[in-house]
Design a protein around this motif. Structure first.
Motif, PDB file in Angstrom:
ATOM      1  N   TRP A 204     -24.622  17.923  46.179  1.00 34.03           N
ATOM      2  CA  TRP A 204     -25.473  17.487  45.368  1.00 34.03           C
ATOM      3  C   TRP A 204     -26.262  16.352  46.186  1.00 34.03           C
ATOM      4  O   TRP A 204     -26.759  16.649  47.354  1.00 34.03           O
ATOM      5  CB  TRP A 204     -24.933  16.899  44.018  1.00 34.03           C
ATOM      6  N   ASP A 205     -26.809  15.334  45.262  1.00 36.32           N
ATOM      7  CA  ASP A 205     -27.506  14.117  45.959  1.00 36.32           C
ATOM      8  C   ASP A 205     -26.540  13.071  46.061  1.00 36.32           C
ATOM      9  O   ASP A 205     -27.202  11.928  46.269  1.00 36.32           O
ATOM     10  CB  ASP A 205     -28.708  13.892  45.070  1.00 36.32           C
ATOM     11  N   ASN A 206     -25.185  13.347  45.898  1.00 35.64           N
ATOM     12  CA  ASN A 206     -24.346  11.947  46.172  1.00 35.64           C
ATOM     13  C   ASN A 206     -23.189  12.269  46.995  1.00 35.64           C
ATOM     14  O   ASN A 206     -22.095  12.628  46.573  1.00 35.64           O
ATOM     15  CB  ASN A 206     -24.080  11.318  44.799  1.00 35.64           C
ATOM     16  N   PRO A 207     -23.222  11.976  48.583  1.00 34.39           N
ATOM     17  CA  PRO A 207     -22.230  12.557  49.301  1.00 34.39           C
ATOM     18  C   PRO A 207     -21.152  11.279  49.288  1.00 34.39           C
ATOM     19  O   PRO A 207     -20.359  11.231  50.177  1.00 34.39           O
ATOM     20  CB  PRO A 207     -22.783  12.498  50.746  1.00 34.39           C
ATOM     21  N   GLU A 208     -21.266  10.339  48.265  1.00 39.82           N
ATOM     22  CA  GLU A 208     -20.444   9.255  48.401  1.00 39.82           C
ATOM     23  C   GLU A 208     -19.097   9.391  48.497  1.00 39.82           C
ATOM     24  O   GLU A 208     -18.354   8.550  49.144  1.00 39.82           O
ATOM     25  CB  GLU A 208     -20.869   8.219  47.540  1.00 39.82           C
ATOM     26  N   THR A 209     -18.622  10.389  47.653  1.00 48.06           N
ATOM     27  CA  THR A 209     -17.121  10.719  47.806  1.00 48.06           C
ATOM     28  C   THR A 209     -16.632  10.819  49.124  1.00 48.06           C
ATOM     29  O   THR A 209     -15.240  10.766  49.301  1.00 48.06           O
ATOM     30  CB  THR A 209     -16.784  11.817  46.779  1.00 48.06           C
ATOM     31  N   ILE A 210     -17.223  11.452  50.061  1.00 48.82           N
ATOM     32  CA  ILE A 210     -16.949  11.818  51.595  1.00 48.82           C
ATOM     33  C   ILE A 210     -16.318  10.516  52.156  1.00 48.82           C
ATOM     34  O   ILE A 210     -15.206  10.613  52.889  1.00 48.82           O
ATOM     35  CB  ILE A 210     -17.974  12.512  52.136  1.00 48.82           C
ATOM     36  N   TYR A 211     -17.062   9.377  51.916  1.00 46.97           N
ATOM     37  CA  TYR A 211     -16.343   8.343  52.706  1.00 46.97           C
ATOM     38  C   TYR A 211     -15.133   7.867  52.591  1.00 46.97           C
ATOM     39  O   TYR A 211     -14.211   7.597  53.345  1.00 46.97           O
ATOM     40  CB  TYR A 211     -17.511   7.078  52.519  1.00 46.97           C
ATOM     41  N   LYS A 212     -14.722   7.741  51.099  1.00 51.06           N
ATOM     42  CA  LYS A 212     -13.402   7.047  50.644  1.00 51.06           C
ATOM     43  C   LYS A 212     -12.462   8.347  50.959  1.00 51.06           C
ATOM     44  O   LYS A 212     -11.149   7.829  51.257  1.00 51.06           O
ATOM     45  CB  LYS A 212     -13.381   7.056  49.080  1.00 51.06           C
ATOM     46  N   GLU A 213     -12.633   9.637  50.931  1.00 51.18           N
ATOM     47  CA  GLU A 213     -12.007  10.735  51.369  1.00 51.18           C
ATOM     48  C   GLU A 213     -11.252  10.405  52.694  1.00 51.18           C
ATOM     49  O   GLU A 213     -10.432  10.696  53.410  1.00 51.18           O
ATOM     50  CB  GLU A 213     -12.343  12.005  51.115  1.00 51.18           C
ATOM     51  N   TRP A 214     -12.488  10.165  53.699  1.00 54.66           N
ATOM     52  CA  TRP A 214     -12.072  10.141  55.187  1.00 54.66           C
ATOM     53  C   TRP A 214     -11.283   8.927  55.491  1.00 54.66           C
ATOM     54  O   TRP A 214     -10.624   8.808  55.955  1.00 54.66           O
ATOM     55  CB  TRP A 214     -13.645  10.125  55.765  1.00 54.66           C
ATOM     56  N   LYS A 215     -11.621   7.855  54.645  1.00 52.16           N
ATOM     57  CA  LYS A 215     -10.916   6.883  54.939  1.00 52.16           C
ATOM     58  C   LYS A 215      -9.466   6.693  54.691  1.00 52.16           C
ATOM     59  O   LYS A 215      -8.891   6.161  55.348  1.00 52.16           O
ATOM     60  CB  LYS A 215     -11.674   5.490  54.193  1.00 52.16           C
ATOM     61  N   ASN A 216      -9.148   7.681  53.642  1.00 50.89           N
ATOM     62  CA  ASN A 216      -7.936   8.009  53.361  1.00 50.89           C
ATOM     63  C   ASN A 216      -7.080   8.797  54.359  1.00 50.89           C
ATOM     64  O   ASN A 216      -5.755   8.778  54.340  1.00 50.89           O
ATOM     65  CB  ASN A 216      -7.772   8.488  52.052  1.00 50.89           C
ATOM     66  N   ILE A 217      -7.666   9.334  55.240  1.00 56.40           N
ATOM     67  CA  ILE A 217      -7.104  10.320  56.241  1.00 56.40           C
ATOM     68  C   ILE A 217      -7.171  10.014  57.591  1.00 56.40           C
ATOM     69  O   ILE A 217      -6.570  10.727  58.721  1.00 56.40           O
ATOM     70  CB  ILE A 217      -7.465  11.753  56.010  1.00 56.40           C
ATOM     71  N   SER A 218      -8.107   9.035  57.954  1.00 57.73           N
ATOM     72  CA  SER A 218      -8.369   9.011  59.421  1.00 57.73           C
ATOM     73  C   SER A 218      -9.052   7.558  59.715  1.00 57.73           C
ATOM     74  O   SER A 218      -9.738   6.840  58.849  1.00 57.73           O
ATOM     75  CB  SER A 218      -9.447   9.983  59.877  1.00 57.73           C
TER      76      SER A 218
END
Length: 336
Positions: A204-218
């Protein structure tokens, strides 16, 4: 005589090292991309300049005009989907203060591609060019296991081996890949040689969730190798009317870029999709077609239908769309 020979030898050595001395050193440290040991934040754009009437054949005849528009918008990086094998083009890009993420496809007819192994010849040829920021392997190939005998593990193995080969040849530029959304555990396990993970993210217009998800795995650097919106609404939705709708695109890109700049502690930027409308994508290349996936079937704002020929921040004639000023404001107001 000895002094003269030494002087000739010294000149020869300096000449042979000239390209290497001029090339910037790009490295990574603590989830950051560094250019000459200084943090580098990607304020980028995807760039594939195909003129009217052409069937996906790039043409750089408008390069000077395009670079002027990019500088106006505060763009510091362009991402290309196939290598630019032309010193003059790369020289002009570099002279404009812009860097390039060079993408290698798996099969591009045996020209600078991974399948033939000729990609490494390109790396050897241009590894000392000042325009180069990173080498990129593939473009969301995780969505296409059918290209690799039905098993995505085949691609991850090819990708990782190609990255290792580049790293043997070039110590001064990281290797990245454009993964379709967040890499899963398999991708990370098999892609250990990837230095920076690029992700094509359409949430959509809010990719913000990808950052937290990435921080948790790499702990590796990441950037959004694609994000954005098109300027055509296939249906009326979310208060935006059906038809060409530059305001919808501008609003969506504003929200997306706000998320990018709110997460600079994790992400290293974005190459927004894209610079130029692509008339070659969905029908007759002599006109702009409205073909695309059915509404409400993807994460593209706001109709959930990517209209492939309407993604540019400028149109095919280089007229600025409403989103151009949004990109300019976001890129130029950032301290990164």
């Amino acid at each position: 005589m000895i002094k003269r020979l030494f002087f000739i030898y010294l000149i020869a050595m300096l000449t042979s090292c000239k390209g290497q001395d001029q090339a910037n050193v790009v490295s990574i440290s603590q989830q950051k991309i560094l250019v000459n040991h200084k943090p580098y934040f990607i304020k980028g754009i995807c760039y594939h300049p195909v003129p009217k009437g052409s069937e996906n054949h790039r043409d750089f005849k408008n390069l000077s005009q395009d670079l002027a528009l990019m500088r106006d918008a505060g763009i510091n990086t362009i991402r290309v989907y196939e290598p630019i094998d032309d010193d003059k083009v790369l020289d002009e890009i570099s002279a404009s203060g812009i860097k390039v993420i060079i993408g290698f496809g798996y099969n591009q007819g045996g020209k600078n591609d991974i399948a033939s192994g000729t990609f490494i010849d390109y790396v050897k040829k241009y590894k000392n060019h000042n325009a180069i920021l990173m080498w990129e392997l593939g473009n969301e190939y995780n969505y296409h296991p059918e290209w690799f005998d039905g098993d995505v593990k085949n691609w991850y193995s090819i990708m990782n081996n190609a990255a290792a080969l580049i790293q043997e040849i070039d110590k001064n530029h990281p290797v990245t890949t454009a993964h379709g959304d967040l890499p899963d555990a398999l991708a990370l396990k098999m892609g250990t040689n990837i230095d920076v993970w690029g992700m094509n993210v359409y949430r959509w217009d809010n990719p913000e969730t990808i950052y937290k998800e990435w921080k948790n795995i790499s702990n590796k650097p990441m950037y959004l190798s694609e994000a954005g919106a098109d300027s055509y609404m296939k249906i009326s939705k979310e208060g935006y009317q059906q038809g060409e709708n530059q305001q919808a695109q501008a609003d969506a890109n504003a929200n997306i870029l706000d998320d990018v700049f709110a997460n600079t502690h994790i992400g290293s930027g974005v190459t927004l999709f894209s610079f130029l409308d692509g008339w070659w994508k969905a029908g007759n290349p002599d006109k702009q077609d409205t073909g695309g996936i059915a509404p409400n079937s993807t994460g593209v704002p706001y109709d959930c239908a990517p209209n492939e020929e309407y993604w540019g921040i400028v149109d095919i004639d280089r007229n600025k769309k409403k989103t151009f000023d949004v990109v300019k404001q976001k890129y130029k107001s950032s301290n990164n």
